[in-house]
Write a protein that holds these residues in place. Sequence first.
Motif, PDB file in Angstrom:
ATOM      1  N   GLY A  52     -19.559 149.464  60.496  1.00 47.45           N
ATOM      2  CA  GLY A  52     -17.458 148.902  60.176  1.00 47.45           C
ATOM      3  C   GLY A  52     -16.725 149.389  60.883  1.00 47.45           C
ATOM      4  N   GLN A  53     -17.143 150.935  62.408  1.00 47.37           N
ATOM      5  CA  GLN A  53     -16.022 151.092  63.083  1.00 47.37           C
ATOM      6  C   GLN A  53     -15.920 151.944  64.194  1.00 47.37           C
ATOM      7  OE1 GLN A  53     -13.842 154.263  61.753  1.00 47.37           O
ATOM      8  NE2 GLN A  53     -13.240 154.187  64.127  1.00 47.37           N
ATOM      9  N   VAL A  54     -16.148 151.501  65.514  1.00 48.69           N
ATOM     10  CA  VAL A  54     -16.363 152.024  66.470  1.00 48.69           C
ATOM     11  C   VAL A  54     -15.387 152.638  66.952  1.00 48.69           C
ATOM     12  CG1 VAL A  54     -17.040 152.113  68.824  1.00 48.69           C
ATOM     13  CG2 VAL A  54     -18.298 151.048  67.521  1.00 48.69           C
ATOM     14  N   HIS A  55     -13.657 151.746  66.591  1.00 46.70           N
ATOM     15  CA  HIS A  55     -12.241 152.455  67.348  1.00 46.70           C
ATOM     16  C   HIS A  55     -11.613 152.691  65.710  1.00 46.70           C
ATOM     17  CE1 HIS A  55     -13.685 149.586  70.835  1.00 46.70           C
ATOM     18  NE2 HIS A  55     -13.954 150.828  71.350  1.00 46.70           N
ATOM     19  N   GLY A  56     -10.723 153.292  66.385  1.00 46.37           N
ATOM     20  CA  GLY A  56     -10.686 153.948  64.653  1.00 46.37           C
ATOM     21  C   GLY A  56      -8.973 152.829  63.677  1.00 46.37           C
ATOM     22  N   ASP A  57      -8.768 151.680  64.505  1.00 48.42           N
ATOM     23  CA  ASP A  57      -7.838 150.485  63.911  1.00 48.42           C
ATOM     24  C   ASP A  57      -8.678 149.948  63.616  1.00 48.42           C
ATOM     25  OD1 ASP A  57      -8.489 150.139  66.337  1.00 48.42           O
ATOM     26  OD2 ASP A  57      -6.910 149.997  67.246  1.00 48.42           O
ATOM     27  N   GLU A  58     -10.157 149.329  63.522  1.00 51.76           N
ATOM     28  CA  GLU A  58     -10.456 148.110  63.264  1.00 51.76           C
ATOM     29  C   GLU A  58     -11.470 148.272  61.892  1.00 51.76           C
ATOM     30  OE1 GLU A  58     -11.452 147.235  67.680  1.00 51.76           O
ATOM     31  OE2 GLU A  58     -13.614 148.996  66.256  1.00 51.76           O
ATOM     32  N   ILE A  59     -10.183 148.407  61.214  1.00 48.42           N
ATOM     33  CA  ILE A  59     -10.474 148.350  59.671  1.00 48.42           C
ATOM     34  C   ILE A  59     -10.802 146.980  58.745  1.00 48.42           C
ATOM     35  CG2 ILE A  59      -9.033 148.993  57.267  1.00 48.42           C
ATOM     36  CD1 ILE A  59      -8.721 150.949  59.741  1.00 48.42           C
ATOM     37  N   HIS A  90     -12.893 160.532  63.790  1.00 48.03           N
ATOM     38  CA  HIS A  90     -11.489 161.358  64.072  1.00 48.03           C
ATOM     39  C   HIS A  90     -10.685 160.515  64.752  1.00 48.03           C
ATOM     40  CE1 HIS A  90     -14.292 164.556  65.378  1.00 48.03           C
ATOM     41  NE2 HIS A  90     -13.171 165.279  64.722  1.00 48.03           N
ATOM     42  N   ALA A  91     -11.300 158.939  65.036  1.00 42.85           N
ATOM     43  CA  ALA A  91     -10.356 158.153  65.279  1.00 42.85           C
ATOM     44  C   ALA A  91      -9.616 157.126  64.149  1.00 42.85           C
ATOM     45  CB  ALA A  91     -10.850 156.985  66.296  1.00 42.85           C
ATOM     46  N   LEU A  92     -10.816 157.299  63.128  1.00 46.43           N
ATOM     47  CA  LEU A  92     -10.297 156.688  61.692  1.00 46.43           C
ATOM     48  C   LEU A  92      -8.772 157.341  61.709  1.00 46.43           C
ATOM     49  CD1 LEU A  92     -10.713 154.317  59.608  1.00 46.43           C
ATOM     50  CD2 LEU A  92     -11.499 156.078  58.784  1.00 46.43           C
ATOM     51  N   ASP A  93      -8.732 158.723  61.330  1.00 43.82           N
ATOM     52  CA  ASP A  93      -7.870 159.362  60.335  1.00 43.82           C
ATOM     53  C   ASP A  93      -6.740 159.221  61.401  1.00 43.82           C
ATOM     54  OD1 ASP A  93      -9.415 159.527  58.970  1.00 43.82           O
ATOM     55  OD2 ASP A  93     -10.470 162.079  59.043  1.00 43.82           O
ATOM     56  N   SER A  94      -6.410 159.362  62.616  1.00 46.11           N
ATOM     57  CA  SER A  94      -5.794 159.483  63.639  1.00 46.11           C
ATOM     58  C   SER A  94      -5.394 158.437  63.644  1.00 46.11           C
ATOM     59  CB  SER A  94      -5.192 159.877  64.658  1.00 46.11           C
ATOM     60  OG  SER A  94      -7.084 159.685  65.751  1.00 46.11           O
ATOM     61  N   ARG A  95      -5.282 157.067  63.245  1.00 47.05           N
ATOM     62  CA  ARG A  95      -4.967 155.890  62.708  1.00 47.05           C
ATOM     63  C   ARG A  95      -4.738 155.130  64.744  1.00 47.05           C
ATOM     64  NH1 ARG A  95      -3.307 154.118  58.382  1.00 47.05           N
ATOM     65  NH2 ARG A  95      -2.084 152.075  58.835  1.00 47.05           N
TER      66      ARG A  95
END
Length: 336
Positions: A52-59, A90-95
Amino acid sequence: MGIIGEFLAGRDGAARRHGEIAVGSMSSGMAVALPYVAVRGARPGKTLWLHGQVHGDEINGMVAALRFAARLDSQSMQGNVVVTPTGNPHALDSRRKRNPYDDLDLDQCYPGNPRGLISERLAHALMNEIRGTADWLINLHTMNALFDSKPYAVYKLHPDSGVSEAGLLRAIALFEPHVACRMDVGGKGELPGNIAGALDYQCLAAGIPAFMLELGGGSRYEAANVALAERGFERLAIQMGILEGAVDAARKVRRVTRRGWVTFDRGGLFVPQVQAGDTVSVGAALGTSMDIHGNALEEICVPGDGIVIGLRRDPVVHTGERAAFVGYEWDSFDLA
């Protein structure tokens, strides 16, 4: 075989499990782990893996994959569905796109390193679970939050994978993409860095068919794009024999074989004149920019006939920043 593979290989019939893949810990003692949802069908079969998500801003892909898994009836399934909603917690939580603790692009770190930096360890832990378990993997992405785009696919070809271009495009067609972009793994004229380190390319290297599905813009929920992805997941699961049903697949896909960025020469405020998804002619203006006093600065034009894959939505721009992602060479690939 990882913990997910062991669960799916169980002989106790239909079941559903959620848990975490252990990776490490923080100074506070908080765990670093990758969450997962695994749905095991009543009868053995193939495994569809949705990442579902490699980069933290990909929702959008995260939401679509979790919603799809939540409505599956394991009793009626022949095979399995796995969702790893975030590969970069970590990237998800830090947006933000990258992991703030090593600033690496995770999608250039696969297959990873068990003794490496945190992004490399996350990559290794995920690949260790995927190998020998997944029969198809969809690597879910969006453009970054500064851009708008219609849903599209990106795929790569690996010389030793045994996975054909036609086979990838037949699966891609199930997701109704605006375009399907064949990516140069060397990154020539497109993106810098270790493109061969992408999750989908490393899956191909392991003989697992995989591609990237780009679902609009980052850091926001887009209902139409989420729904489109859910329809595509269902169609692919039917095609794999996991779910029952029939699929009326497209016969052609618009394949882009060369694309690139259009950038700004001067900083200012950008006002677009086209939309993401438009087809434009050589010299056409994508938009104009003005300085902070309202004076015209530059007209942003395409150097050739093109398809606007992604268009900047944030008007605040600086020299060298990206205005649009444009496809310059394309055809209609026959899937019949």
